[in-house]
Write a protein that holds these residues in place. Sequence first.
Motif, PDB file in Angstrom:
ATOM      1  N   VAL A 104      85.620 -25.497 -24.248  1.00  0.00           N
ATOM      2  CA  VAL A 104      84.202 -25.741 -24.009  1.00  0.00           C
ATOM      3  C   VAL A 104      83.757 -24.968 -22.777  1.00  0.00           C
ATOM      4  O   VAL A 104      84.329 -25.128 -21.690  1.00  0.00           O
ATOM      5  CB  VAL A 104      83.911 -27.240 -23.821  1.00  0.00           C
ATOM      6  N   HIS A 105      82.737 -24.124 -22.940  1.00  0.00           N
ATOM      7  CA  HIS A 105      82.074 -23.473 -21.825  1.00  0.00           C
ATOM      8  C   HIS A 105      80.755 -24.203 -21.582  1.00  0.00           C
ATOM      9  O   HIS A 105      80.228 -24.873 -22.482  1.00  0.00           O
ATOM     10  CB  HIS A 105      81.801 -22.003 -22.104  1.00  0.00           C
ATOM     11  N   VAL A 106      80.199 -24.064 -20.396  1.00  0.00           N
ATOM     12  CA  VAL A 106      78.920 -24.689 -20.067  1.00  0.00           C
ATOM     13  C   VAL A 106      78.009 -23.638 -19.442  1.00  0.00           C
ATOM     14  O   VAL A 106      78.432 -22.881 -18.564  1.00  0.00           O
ATOM     15  CB  VAL A 106      79.094 -25.870 -19.084  1.00  0.00           C
ATOM     16  N   VAL A 107      76.765 -23.593 -19.903  1.00  0.00           N
ATOM     17  CA  VAL A 107      75.776 -22.668 -19.366  1.00  0.00           C
ATOM     18  C   VAL A 107      74.694 -23.474 -18.653  1.00  0.00           C
ATOM     19  O   VAL A 107      74.212 -24.482 -19.187  1.00  0.00           O
ATOM     20  CB  VAL A 107      75.149 -21.802 -20.478  1.00  0.00           C
ATOM     21  N   GLU A 108      74.337 -23.054 -17.437  1.00  0.00           N
ATOM     22  CA  GLU A 108      73.236 -23.710 -16.719  1.00  0.00           C
ATOM     23  C   GLU A 108      72.397 -22.650 -16.013  1.00  0.00           C
ATOM     24  O   GLU A 108      72.862 -21.540 -15.746  1.00  0.00           O
ATOM     25  CB  GLU A 108      73.749 -24.731 -15.701  1.00  0.00           C
ATOM     26  N   THR A 109      71.156 -23.000 -15.722  1.00  0.00           N
ATOM     27  CA  THR A 109      70.264 -22.090 -15.015  1.00  0.00           C
ATOM     28  C   THR A 109      69.584 -22.839 -13.884  1.00  0.00           C
ATOM     29  O   THR A 109      69.371 -24.058 -13.960  1.00  0.00           O
ATOM     30  CB  THR A 109      69.229 -21.472 -15.970  1.00  0.00           C
ATOM     31  N   TYR A 110      69.245 -22.118 -12.819  1.00  0.00           N
ATOM     32  CA  TYR A 110      68.674 -22.742 -11.626  1.00  0.00           C
ATOM     33  C   TYR A 110      67.707 -21.773 -10.960  1.00  0.00           C
ATOM     34  O   TYR A 110      67.658 -20.573 -11.287  1.00  0.00           O
ATOM     35  CB  TYR A 110      69.786 -23.132 -10.646  1.00  0.00           C
ATOM     36  N   GLY A 111      66.940 -22.273 -10.006  1.00  0.00           N
ATOM     37  CA  GLY A 111      66.040 -21.422  -9.233  1.00  0.00           C
ATOM     38  C   GLY A 111      65.726 -22.061  -7.900  1.00  0.00           C
ATOM     39  O   GLY A 111      65.351 -23.228  -7.831  1.00  0.00           O
ATOM     40  N   VAL A 112      65.882 -21.273  -6.814  1.00  0.00           N
ATOM     41  CA  VAL A 112      65.600 -21.785  -5.482  1.00  0.00           C
ATOM     42  C   VAL A 112      65.402 -20.603  -4.536  1.00  0.00           C
ATOM     43  O   VAL A 112      66.036 -19.556  -4.687  1.00  0.00           O
ATOM     44  CB  VAL A 112      66.745 -22.695  -4.970  1.00  0.00           C
ATOM     45  N   GLY A 113      64.500 -20.748  -3.579  1.00  0.00           N
ATOM     46  CA  GLY A 113      64.326 -19.748  -2.545  1.00  0.00           C
ATOM     47  C   GLY A 113      63.933 -18.376  -3.058  1.00  0.00           C
ATOM     48  O   GLY A 113      64.293 -17.361  -2.455  1.00  0.00           O
ATOM     49  N   GLY A 114      63.192 -18.331  -4.167  1.00  0.00           N
ATOM     50  CA  GLY A 114      62.766 -17.050  -4.716  1.00  0.00           C
ATOM     51  C   GLY A 114      63.813 -16.338  -5.548  1.00  0.00           C
ATOM     52  O   GLY A 114      63.619 -15.177  -5.930  1.00  0.00           O
ATOM     53  N   ALA A 115      64.932 -17.011  -5.850  1.00  0.00           N
ATOM     54  CA  ALA A 115      65.983 -16.416  -6.675  1.00  0.00           C
ATOM     55  C   ALA A 115      66.297 -17.334  -7.845  1.00  0.00           C
ATOM     56  O   ALA A 115      66.273 -18.562  -7.728  1.00  0.00           O
ATOM     57  CB  ALA A 115      67.244 -16.182  -5.850  1.00  0.00           C
ATOM     58  N   VAL A 116      66.581 -16.739  -9.000  1.00  0.00           N
ATOM     59  CA  VAL A 116      66.979 -17.492 -10.184  1.00  0.00           C
ATOM     60  C   VAL A 116      68.312 -16.957 -10.674  1.00  0.00           C
ATOM     61  O   VAL A 116      68.648 -15.781 -10.481  1.00  0.00           O
ATOM     62  CB  VAL A 116      65.928 -17.393 -11.305  1.00  0.00           C
ATOM     63  N   GLY A 117      69.085 -17.836 -11.302  1.00  0.00           N
ATOM     64  CA  GLY A 117      70.371 -17.413 -11.834  1.00  0.00           C
ATOM     65  C   GLY A 117      70.772 -18.264 -13.021  1.00  0.00           C
ATOM     66  O   GLY A 117      70.407 -19.440 -13.109  1.00  0.00           O
ATOM     67  N   THR A 118      71.505 -17.665 -13.948  1.00  0.00           N
ATOM     68  CA  THR A 118      72.047 -18.370 -15.105  1.00  0.00           C
ATOM     69  C   THR A 118      73.535 -18.064 -15.178  1.00  0.00           C
ATOM     70  O   THR A 118      73.930 -16.892 -15.167  1.00  0.00           O
ATOM     71  CB  THR A 118      71.348 -17.929 -16.401  1.00  0.00           C
ATOM     72  N   LEU A 119      74.346 -19.115 -15.235  1.00  0.00           N
ATOM     73  CA  LEU A 119      75.789 -18.952 -15.214  1.00  0.00           C
ATOM     74  C   LEU A 119      76.438 -19.541 -16.451  1.00  0.00           C
ATOM     75  O   LEU A 119      75.991 -20.580 -16.970  1.00  0.00           O
ATOM     76  CB  LEU A 119      76.399 -19.639 -13.989  1.00  0.00           C
ATOM     77  N   GLU A 120      77.493 -18.898 -16.902  1.00  0.00           N
ATOM     78  CA  GLU A 120      78.379 -19.460 -17.911  1.00  0.00           C
ATOM     79  C   GLU A 120      79.645 -19.914 -17.194  1.00  0.00           C
ATOM     80  O   GLU A 120      80.374 -19.103 -16.607  1.00  0.00           O
ATOM     81  CB  GLU A 120      78.719 -18.430 -18.981  1.00  0.00           C
ATOM     82  N   TRP A 121      79.896 -21.217 -17.233  1.00  0.00           N
ATOM     83  CA  TRP A 121      81.069 -21.785 -16.584  1.00  0.00           C
ATOM     84  C   TRP A 121      82.231 -21.827 -17.577  1.00  0.00           C
ATOM     85  O   TRP A 121      82.098 -22.372 -18.676  1.00  0.00           O
ATOM     86  CB  TRP A 121      80.764 -23.175 -16.052  1.00  0.00           C
ATOM     87  N   ARG A 137      65.051 -12.182  -8.934  1.00  0.00           N
ATOM     88  CA  ARG A 137      63.991 -12.875  -8.226  1.00  0.00           C
ATOM     89  C   ARG A 137      63.177 -13.698  -9.215  1.00  0.00           C
ATOM     90  O   ARG A 137      62.963 -13.289 -10.359  1.00  0.00           O
ATOM     91  CB  ARG A 137      63.099 -11.878  -7.502  1.00  0.00           C
ATOM     92  N   GLY A 138      62.718 -14.859  -8.765  1.00  0.00           N
ATOM     93  CA  GLY A 138      61.936 -15.696  -9.655  1.00  0.00           C
ATOM     94  C   GLY A 138      61.663 -17.050  -9.044  1.00  0.00           C
ATOM     95  O   GLY A 138      61.792 -17.239  -7.828  1.00  0.00           O
ATOM     96  N   GLY A 139      61.298 -18.013  -9.914  1.00  0.00           N
ATOM     97  CA  GLY A 139      60.907 -19.328  -9.446  1.00  0.00           C
ATOM     98  C   GLY A 139      61.929 -20.401  -9.746  1.00  0.00           C
ATOM     99  O   GLY A 139      62.826 -20.682  -8.968  1.00  0.00           O
ATOM    100  N   PHE A 140      61.845 -20.976 -10.958  1.00  0.00           N
ATOM    101  CA  PHE A 140      62.719 -22.089 -11.321  1.00  0.00           C
ATOM    102  C   PHE A 140      62.691 -22.276 -12.834  1.00  0.00           C
ATOM    103  O   PHE A 140      61.781 -21.812 -13.514  1.00  0.00           O
ATOM    104  CB  PHE A 140      62.267 -23.380 -10.622  1.00  0.00           C
ATOM    105  N   PRO A 141      63.714 -22.964 -13.407  1.00  0.00           N
ATOM    106  CA  PRO A 141      63.759 -23.160 -14.856  1.00  0.00           C
ATOM    107  C   PRO A 141      62.746 -24.196 -15.325  1.00  0.00           C
ATOM    108  O   PRO A 141      62.395 -25.134 -14.601  1.00  0.00           O
ATOM    109  CB  PRO A 141      65.199 -23.637 -15.098  1.00  0.00           C
ATOM    110  N   ILE A 142      62.289 -24.003 -16.549  1.00  0.00           N
ATOM    111  CA  ILE A 142      61.379 -24.930 -17.213  1.00  0.00           C
ATOM    112  C   ILE A 142      61.938 -25.240 -18.597  1.00  0.00           C
ATOM    113  O   ILE A 142      62.268 -24.338 -19.358  1.00  0.00           O
ATOM    114  CB  ILE A 142      59.970 -24.326 -17.337  1.00  0.00           C
ATOM    115  N   GLY A 143      62.043 -26.535 -18.915  1.00  0.00           N
ATOM    116  CA  GLY A 143      62.530 -26.918 -20.231  1.00  0.00           C
ATOM    117  C   GLY A 143      64.039 -26.842 -20.340  1.00  0.00           C
ATOM    118  O   GLY A 143      64.756 -26.619 -19.359  1.00  0.00           O
ATOM    119  N   PRO A 144      64.555 -26.992 -21.563  1.00  0.00           N
ATOM    120  CA  PRO A 144      66.005 -27.064 -21.767  1.00  0.00           C
ATOM    121  C   PRO A 144      66.687 -25.703 -21.805  1.00  0.00           C
ATOM    122  O   PRO A 144      66.045 -24.662 -21.918  1.00  0.00           O
ATOM    123  CB  PRO A 144      66.118 -27.766 -23.129  1.00  0.00           C
TER     124      PRO A 144
END
Length: 363
Positions: A104-121, A137-144
């Motif tokens: 099982v891998h897990v994918v999550e996305t986040y946004g803080v301080g003008g930066a956004v990132g999406t990771l596969e764990w 650069r960006g804001g924050f995630p919206i939705g699932p």
Amino acid sequence: MIIGPADRSLVVVRREGNRWLKTPLAGPLGLDLSVGWPGLTLDRAGLPVVAYTRWHSRSLTSQLILAKIDVRGTPHTQRVTAGGWPKSYTPPPAAPVIVRNGSVHVVETYGVGGAVGTLEWIPRSHTWIGLFLSAGRGGFPIGPMFAVPGRGTIVYAAWTEEFPGSLYGGFPVTLATHGREITENVVSERGVTTGLAMTSHGPELAANEWVAADNFSFSFPAPDAVWAGTVTGGGGSELDGRLAGLAAVPHSGAQDLLLSRPDGLWWFRSRSLPVHVGLTAEPRDDGTVALTGRVQGAHGGHVTVYREHAKTRRETVGTVKPGAGGAFALVDSPRARPIFYRAVYVDPATGIPYAKLLRDPVE
């Protein structure tokens, strides 16, 4: 999955025989804690696997958790992240995905301080390794968040993030692919991701796009928004209403669509979406608007054109039968402007309402 009031609890409910099993995973949480959008998949035995985050509203810290539920309904949880990383302005959404070797891998996305990132764990021995699928650069995630396995070792992930001040409307929908290389593509410039399915046509992504008379409004959604459900990919099309969900039907080659329309909630099953509706609007000097379009793949049926309004019921301009090659035409005399037009063709064979919503209002 059921998220409780104020996003402070999470419960998984599943049916077994003639009874329902309820498995609490989180909560009730304290006032400063909430649950991020969770993701659900089934393992090879058909048992639930859930990924979710706990988010602290004051410190903006988060913790990613993976839960596997056994046949007795007992959850077995493990922490994927620790130390409150990553921080995020909103609770990070997460989704589990089962790859070819069964892990099982897990994918999550986040946004803080003008930066956004999406990771596969990815699990490694007794720890987890995070691999960036997207960052910038960006804001924050919206939705699932959504993630599905592709052929071989490929993983697809889809999500929406807010980009303040973006020239593209501020809410791009992104599809990332992790195969031999990692790629990402913006498939919609302004929408909310609502589903991702692996079909015989490849990955298909469901998103609700919206348009507004004020195209430079960055509120979510704009107060005068009009919505259009879209399915992108090799077998995709635009539908009349808002897509609430998209899922592949195992071992069938079909897909399930959950569509919210003005007259209720509809469930459709189809192997593809072969019909495409086109529409153009041309204002005339006499105040009328010439509406022309074409339905590709039409077999009988009728086209209805509407004047769309965000806060009131839409108005019917007229209904016509497509002519040669699926062409149709109408003339409207609108009482007020700006106005959006939508053409809807209901397939007589499947009942699926295909549509085209104009992205620019008629002034």
